[in-house]
Design a protein around this motif. Structure first.
Motif, PDB file in Angstrom:
ATOM      1  N   LEU A 470       0.813  -1.222   0.000  1.00  0.00           N
ATOM      2  CA  LEU A 470       0.000   0.000   0.000  1.00  0.00           C
ATOM      3  C   LEU A 470       0.844   1.268   0.000  1.00  0.00           C
ATOM      4  O   LEU A 470       0.303   2.375  -0.022  1.00  0.00           O
ATOM      5  CB  LEU A 470      -0.925   0.021   1.220  1.00  0.00           C
ATOM      6  CG  LEU A 470      -1.983  -1.094   1.300  1.00  0.00           C
ATOM      7  CD1 LEU A 470      -2.808  -0.958   2.574  1.00  0.00           C
ATOM      8  CD2 LEU A 470      -2.884  -1.089   0.077  1.00  0.00           C
ATOM      9  N   GLY A 471       2.169   1.113   0.039  1.00  0.00           N
ATOM     10  CA  GLY A 471       3.039   2.289   0.096  1.00  0.00           C
ATOM     11  C   GLY A 471       2.940   3.174  -1.124  1.00  0.00           C
ATOM     12  O   GLY A 471       3.162   4.385  -1.034  1.00  0.00           O
ATOM     13  N   GLU A 472       2.627   2.585  -2.273  1.00  0.00           N
ATOM     14  CA  GLU A 472       2.504   3.355  -3.506  1.00  0.00           C
ATOM     15  C   GLU A 472       1.051   3.728  -3.797  1.00  0.00           C
ATOM     16  O   GLU A 472       0.739   4.261  -4.853  1.00  0.00           O
ATOM     17  CB  GLU A 472       3.055   2.541  -4.688  1.00  0.00           C
ATOM     18  CG  GLU A 472       4.527   2.175  -4.569  1.00  0.00           C
ATOM     19  CD  GLU A 472       5.435   3.370  -4.844  1.00  0.00           C
ATOM     20  OE1 GLU A 472       4.904   4.446  -5.184  1.00  0.00           O
ATOM     21  OE2 GLU A 472       6.653   3.232  -4.706  1.00  0.00           O
ATOM     22  N   THR A 473       0.166   3.432  -2.859  1.00  0.00           N
ATOM     23  CA  THR A 473      -1.274   3.624  -3.075  1.00  0.00           C
ATOM     24  C   THR A 473      -1.768   4.894  -2.400  1.00  0.00           C
ATOM     25  O   THR A 473      -1.360   5.217  -1.275  1.00  0.00           O
ATOM     26  CB  THR A 473      -2.049   2.415  -2.503  1.00  0.00           C
ATOM     27  OG1 THR A 473      -1.594   1.227  -3.145  1.00  0.00           O
ATOM     28  CG2 THR A 473      -3.544   2.569  -2.738  1.00  0.00           C
ATOM     29  N   ASP A 474      -2.631   5.598  -3.069  1.00  0.00           N
ATOM     30  CA  ASP A 474      -3.318   6.736  -2.465  1.00  0.00           C
ATOM     31  C   ASP A 474      -4.316   6.171  -1.453  1.00  0.00           C
ATOM     32  O   ASP A 474      -5.299   5.521  -1.812  1.00  0.00           O
ATOM     33  CB  ASP A 474      -4.040   7.527  -3.557  1.00  0.00           C
ATOM     34  CG  ASP A 474      -4.763   8.758  -3.013  1.00  0.00           C
ATOM     35  OD1 ASP A 474      -4.794   8.932  -1.779  1.00  0.00           O
ATOM     36  OD2 ASP A 474      -5.300   9.525  -3.826  1.00  0.00           O
ATOM     37  N   LEU A 475      -4.028   6.411  -0.177  1.00  0.00           N
ATOM     38  CA  LEU A 475      -4.851   5.812   0.884  1.00  0.00           C
ATOM     39  C   LEU A 475      -6.125   6.596   1.173  1.00  0.00           C
ATOM     40  O   LEU A 475      -6.961   6.145   1.955  1.00  0.00           O
ATOM     41  CB  LEU A 475      -4.034   5.689   2.176  1.00  0.00           C
ATOM     42  CG  LEU A 475      -2.827   4.745   2.146  1.00  0.00           C
ATOM     43  CD1 LEU A 475      -2.186   4.689   3.524  1.00  0.00           C
ATOM     44  CD2 LEU A 475      -3.226   3.358   1.689  1.00  0.00           C
ATOM     45  N   ARG A 476      -6.288   7.755   0.572  1.00  0.00           N
ATOM     46  CA  ARG A 476      -7.483   8.550   0.868  1.00  0.00           C
ATOM     47  C   ARG A 476      -8.785   7.809   0.552  1.00  0.00           C
ATOM     48  O   ARG A 476      -9.734   7.876   1.349  1.00  0.00           O
ATOM     49  CB  ARG A 476      -7.413   9.886   0.127  1.00  0.00           C
ATOM     50  CG  ARG A 476      -6.363  10.834   0.718  1.00  0.00           C
ATOM     51  CD  ARG A 476      -6.243  12.107  -0.103  1.00  0.00           C
ATOM     52  NE  ARG A 476      -5.820  11.817  -1.470  1.00  0.00           N
ATOM     53  CZ  ARG A 476      -5.722  12.737  -2.438  1.00  0.00           C
ATOM     54  NH1 ARG A 476      -6.045  14.001  -2.174  1.00  0.00           N
ATOM     55  NH2 ARG A 476      -5.317  12.411  -3.647  1.00  0.00           N
ATOM     56  N   PRO A 477      -8.876   7.079  -0.565  1.00  0.00           N
ATOM     57  CA  PRO A 477     -10.116   6.327  -0.795  1.00  0.00           C
ATOM     58  C   PRO A 477     -10.377   5.268   0.278  1.00  0.00           C
ATOM     59  O   PRO A 477     -11.515   5.081   0.722  1.00  0.00           O
ATOM     60  CB  PRO A 477      -9.888   5.678  -2.167  1.00  0.00           C
ATOM     61  CG  PRO A 477      -8.876   6.544  -2.832  1.00  0.00           C
ATOM     62  CD  PRO A 477      -7.979   7.010  -1.739  1.00  0.00           C
ATOM     63  N   LEU A 478      -9.305   4.583   0.715  1.00  0.00           N
ATOM     64  CA  LEU A 478      -9.468   3.570   1.762  1.00  0.00           C
ATOM     65  C   LEU A 478      -9.971   4.209   3.054  1.00  0.00           C
ATOM     66  O   LEU A 478     -10.864   3.678   3.723  1.00  0.00           O
ATOM     67  CB  LEU A 478      -8.135   2.863   2.021  1.00  0.00           C
ATOM     68  CG  LEU A 478      -7.711   1.782   1.024  1.00  0.00           C
ATOM     69  CD1 LEU A 478      -6.278   1.373   1.286  1.00  0.00           C
ATOM     70  CD2 LEU A 478      -8.627   0.582   1.105  1.00  0.00           C
ATOM     71  N   LEU A 479      -9.394   5.330   3.410  1.00  0.00           N
ATOM     72  CA  LEU A 479      -9.798   5.994   4.645  1.00  0.00           C
ATOM     73  C   LEU A 479     -11.193   6.600   4.523  1.00  0.00           C
ATOM     74  O   LEU A 479     -11.951   6.640   5.496  1.00  0.00           O
ATOM     75  CB  LEU A 479      -8.783   7.081   5.011  1.00  0.00           C
ATOM     76  CG  LEU A 479      -7.349   6.605   5.265  1.00  0.00           C
ATOM     77  CD1 LEU A 479      -6.482   7.764   5.715  1.00  0.00           C
ATOM     78  CD2 LEU A 479      -7.320   5.492   6.290  1.00  0.00           C
ATOM     79  N   HIS A 480     -11.516   7.063   3.348  1.00  0.00           N
ATOM     80  CA  HIS A 480     -12.856   7.603   3.128  1.00  0.00           C
ATOM     81  C   HIS A 480     -13.921   6.525   3.347  1.00  0.00           C
ATOM     82  O   HIS A 480     -14.965   6.770   3.951  1.00  0.00           O
ATOM     83  CB  HIS A 480     -12.959   8.158   1.705  1.00  0.00           C
ATOM     84  CG  HIS A 480     -14.320   8.687   1.358  1.00  0.00           C
ATOM     85  ND1 HIS A 480     -14.819   9.871   1.877  1.00  0.00           N
ATOM     86  CD2 HIS A 480     -15.301   8.185   0.560  1.00  0.00           C
ATOM     87  CE1 HIS A 480     -16.034  10.074   1.407  1.00  0.00           C
ATOM     88  NE2 HIS A 480     -16.356   9.067   0.606  1.00  0.00           N
ATOM     89  N   LEU A 481     -13.637   5.309   2.875  1.00  0.00           N
ATOM     90  CA  LEU A 481     -14.588   4.209   3.043  1.00  0.00           C
ATOM     91  C   LEU A 481     -14.629   3.685   4.471  1.00  0.00           C
ATOM     92  O   LEU A 481     -15.569   2.986   4.848  1.00  0.00           O
ATOM     93  CB  LEU A 481     -14.222   3.064   2.089  1.00  0.00           C
ATOM     94  CG  LEU A 481     -14.393   3.366   0.596  1.00  0.00           C
ATOM     95  CD1 LEU A 481     -13.801   2.243  -0.236  1.00  0.00           C
ATOM     96  CD2 LEU A 481     -15.861   3.555   0.244  1.00  0.00           C
ATOM     97  N   SER A 482     -13.597   4.012   5.252  1.00  0.00           N
ATOM     98  CA  SER A 482     -13.550   3.502   6.638  1.00  0.00           C
ATOM     99  C   SER A 482     -14.022   4.541   7.635  1.00  0.00           C
ATOM    100  O   SER A 482     -13.677   4.492   8.813  1.00  0.00           O
ATOM    101  CB  SER A 482     -12.126   3.054   6.990  1.00  0.00           C
ATOM    102  OG  SER A 482     -11.231   4.156   7.018  1.00  0.00           O
ATOM    103  N   ARG A 483     -14.841   5.484   7.185  1.00  0.00           N
ATOM    104  CA  ARG A 483     -15.345   6.513   8.092  1.00  0.00           C
ATOM    105  C   ARG A 483     -16.297   5.952   9.140  1.00  0.00           C
ATOM    106  O   ARG A 483     -16.692   6.658  10.063  1.00  0.00           O
ATOM    107  CB  ARG A 483     -16.035   7.622   7.297  1.00  0.00           C
ATOM    108  CG  ARG A 483     -15.042   8.530   6.559  1.00  0.00           C
ATOM    109  CD  ARG A 483     -15.769   9.591   5.771  1.00  0.00           C
ATOM    110  NE  ARG A 483     -16.650   8.979   4.785  1.00  0.00           N
ATOM    111  CZ  ARG A 483     -17.633   9.643   4.160  1.00  0.00           C
ATOM    112  NH1 ARG A 483     -17.865  10.906   4.444  1.00  0.00           N
ATOM    113  NH2 ARG A 483     -18.380   9.036   3.266  1.00  0.00           N
TER     114      ARG A 483
END
Length: 623
Positions: A470-483
């Motif tokens: 996940l180091g090369e991944t934009d984590l914002r979508p993951l965090l957005h879904l984990s609200r």
């Protein structure tokens, strides 16, 4: 989504245990037996009970012995009706149903119900209890009970063959409340024994073995749990009866302590209380990594089958093959990646990734104290992952199941690390975390320490190595879904659409080209600087420091906007000196802003001789 309901489909190799339990009940041959199935919440007790029930029904032999299964869930009656009364009524109703086709037995079954009603009344206390124990009607309730007692024939300790007299006949005896004769006092022990005798006789005449499954006892409040266990004593150890009680032993011990609060009983006494009711203790098998892997693989296959990714024959084969493999695991036949892939089409990248996910998740979910290979928690884990996947598409988010699972795993098992990583995600960094990228590269080597905020433990290292990185991944979508677990704030995003487009172009560029120059010009100096910095950070893990393409993200923006040279020089000066190769020198030396940095490299002892020689040659080349 996977429901939390029990099932007789065996994903956990519980079939062997269910076979053994059913065989014990069959071998009792009408003699009373009680089995206790112990396991924590979500361990699979109810599913195991359902498997035993299925096997008993299949083994029934009409006219000789029929297994009649009654399931009692005291949790459903909590706060509505006493568990003891509810259990007795459930058994009485079932016997009445079984006897419905035989007039004589039906009459006996009705009298059995009357005795059950008496025992239920005896629990009411107050006017009801005084009336029953003394035979003297007390209050309006007592008078009503006395009248009903005469009508039903209570108080004589034996079955009343005339107990079914009609209301008119009884009305002649009782002209009204004022003429009501005192009832005969009952002997509760006699009534209990008469009830047991009557039930045992009926079961024998019906050629029925009554199997009572008591489930969800460990969901009840202590008072209800003890009340249920006390009611079981009325039915326990009757011929042609069997009890299977599913409960967590630790909970039962706690309930006994609460029940005898103030008596200062020891743990041994609390254990013995339950042991006196249970002849055969049976524990739900504990799951190891092998079983967890099998369970996850079957759940993922079940979902893929529902979504049309694998066909019915393929899924049916897997449902049979995986438990069979587990049965032979003692010989070393583990649930390996190769075995799982033999059950799917290896040309289907999606299924290959899902089987890899089962392989990677199993050891982490087994060792994590937050999950501990609990089937219910593993099912809930996947439910959340697939729910987030369903929420992603309508919001324009493209994420695969393994990525969602990897992030939710750290949320579930190491909340501190998840929160720490979340705080590092900003719009300015485009949602990527340099520390995460570095940690994923170091995780496989136990000799290399992990950077902050990672703690150096087995779980963290295994999580970092879990596919995908996940180091090369934009984590914002993951965090957005984990609200659903925390509020996420990624800060202000100052990059324009042109700036983002340039950033992506710089990341993929290997040389100078006209479209790249046009993109730099269109973005402007401010956006080009932000794009240059971010592209330089994103390519850090792939940079060799030996090829000319490594420095393209710095050189090209500075060609268009010379004022960016100072920032580019600052980024270049952070280079690991020992890794610098001669291949990047010619291109860099053509840039005025880069020459001061190269002169420092020439004097540095850490820079290798071939690189220094390349710098010296570049100086001799005419501008």
């Amino acid at each position: 989504m996977w429901s939390d309901n029990e099932t007789i489909v065996d994903y956990l190799n519980f079939g062997v245990v269910a076979d053994a339990c059913a065989k014990l009940l069959q071998q009792s041959r009408g003699m009373p037996i009680s089995v206790g199935i112990s396991g924590g919440w979500g361990a699979g007790k109810t599913s195991l009970v359902r498997m035993v029930e299925s096997r008993l029904r299949d083994s029934s032999m009409p006219d000789q012995n029929t297994y009649v299964v009654v399931t009692f869930n005291p949790w459903l009656y909590q706060d509505f009706e006493g568990a003891r009364s509810a259990l007795l009524q459930l058994v009485g109703d079932e016997v009445l149903r079984l006897a419905a086709s035989n007039e004589k037995l039906f009459s006996k079954a009705k009298r059995l119900l009357k005795r059950i009603n008496l025992l239920r009344l005896a629990q009411l206390g107050g006017e009801a209890a005084v009336t029953l124990y003394t035979g003297v009607p007390v209050g309006s309730i007592g008078k009503a009970i006395a009248k009903a007692g005469g009508f039903f024939g209570f108080g004589n300790g034996a079955d009343d063959e005339d107990g079914d007299k009609d209301d008119d006949a009884k009305g002649k005896e009782d002209k009204g409340d004022s003429l009501l004769k005192p009832a005969e006092p009952i002997s509760l022990p006699n009534e209990i024994q008469a009830f047991r005798n009557a039930l045992e006789e009926l079961l024998e005449e019906l050629k029925v073995t009554l199997v009572v499954f008591v489930d969800d006892l460990d969901r009840c409040l202590p008072k209800t749990a003890i009340s249920t266990l006390e009611s079981i004593r009325l039915l326990l150890f009757l011929k042609r009866s069997a009890f299977v009680i599913a409960a967590d032993n630790e909970f039962i011990r706690g309930a006994v302590r609460v029940h005898f609060e103030g008596a200062q009983i020891s743990s041994d006494v609390a254990t013995n209380y339950f042991d006196k009711l249970i002849q055969v203790p049976l524990h739900v098998p504990r799951l190891g990594t092998n079983e967890a892997k099998a369970y996850l693989a079957l759940l993922l296959m079940e979902r893929a089958h529902a979504d049309g990714y694998i066909d019915e024959p393929q899924f049916t084969h897997a449902v049979k093959a995986i438990p069979a493999r587990l049965q032979a695991s003692w010989r070393g036949d583990a649930i390996t990646t190769e075995f799982l892939q033999s059950l799917i089409n290896t040309g289907d990248a999606r299924m290959v990734a899902l089987m890899g996910l089962a392989e990677g998740l199993a050891p982490l979910l087994t060792r994590s104290k937050a999950v501990n290979a609990n089937p219910r928690l593993m099912k809930r884990f996947l439910n959340i992952v697939y729910l987030r996947s369903a929420l992603a598409e309508p919001q324009g988010i493209t994420l695969d199941i393994p990525s969602l699972a990897k992030w939710h795993l750290v949320e579930r098992c190491d909340e501190t690390l998840a929160n720490a990583l979340s705080t590092l995600v900003t719009s300015a960094s485009d949602g990527r975390i340099d520390a995460l990228r570095a940690a994923e590269l170091l995780a496989a080597d136990p000799g290399k320490p992990l950077p902050e905020p990672f703690t150096d433990d087995a779980f963290t290292r295994e999580w970092l190595q879990l596919h995908p990185a996940l180091g090369e991944t934009d984590l914002r979508p993951l965090l957005h879904l984990s609200r659903d677990t925390a509020t996420r704030d990624f800060g202000a995003d100052n990059m324009s659409p042109e700036g983002r487009a340039l950033r992506d172009a710089l990341v993929s560029a290997s040389n100078s080209n006209v479209p790249l120059t046009q993109a730099i010009t269109a973005a402007g100096a401010i956006q080009s600087e932000m794009a240059m910095v971010r592209a330089w950070q994103l390519k850090a893990s792939k940079r060799t420091w030996r090829a000319g393409e490594d420095v393209v993200p710095l050189i090209e923006p500075c060609k268009v906007f010379s004022q960016l040279g100072a920032k580019a020089a600052a980024l270049l000066s952070e280079a690991p000196l020992a890794d610098i190769g001669p291949g990047i020198i010619p291109q860099l030396y053509t840039q005025t802003w880069a020459r001061p940095v190269l002169e420092k490299w020439e004097l540095a002892t850490s820079v290798n001789k071939t690189t220094k020689a390349a710098i010296q040659r570049a100086k001799k080349v005419p501008n």
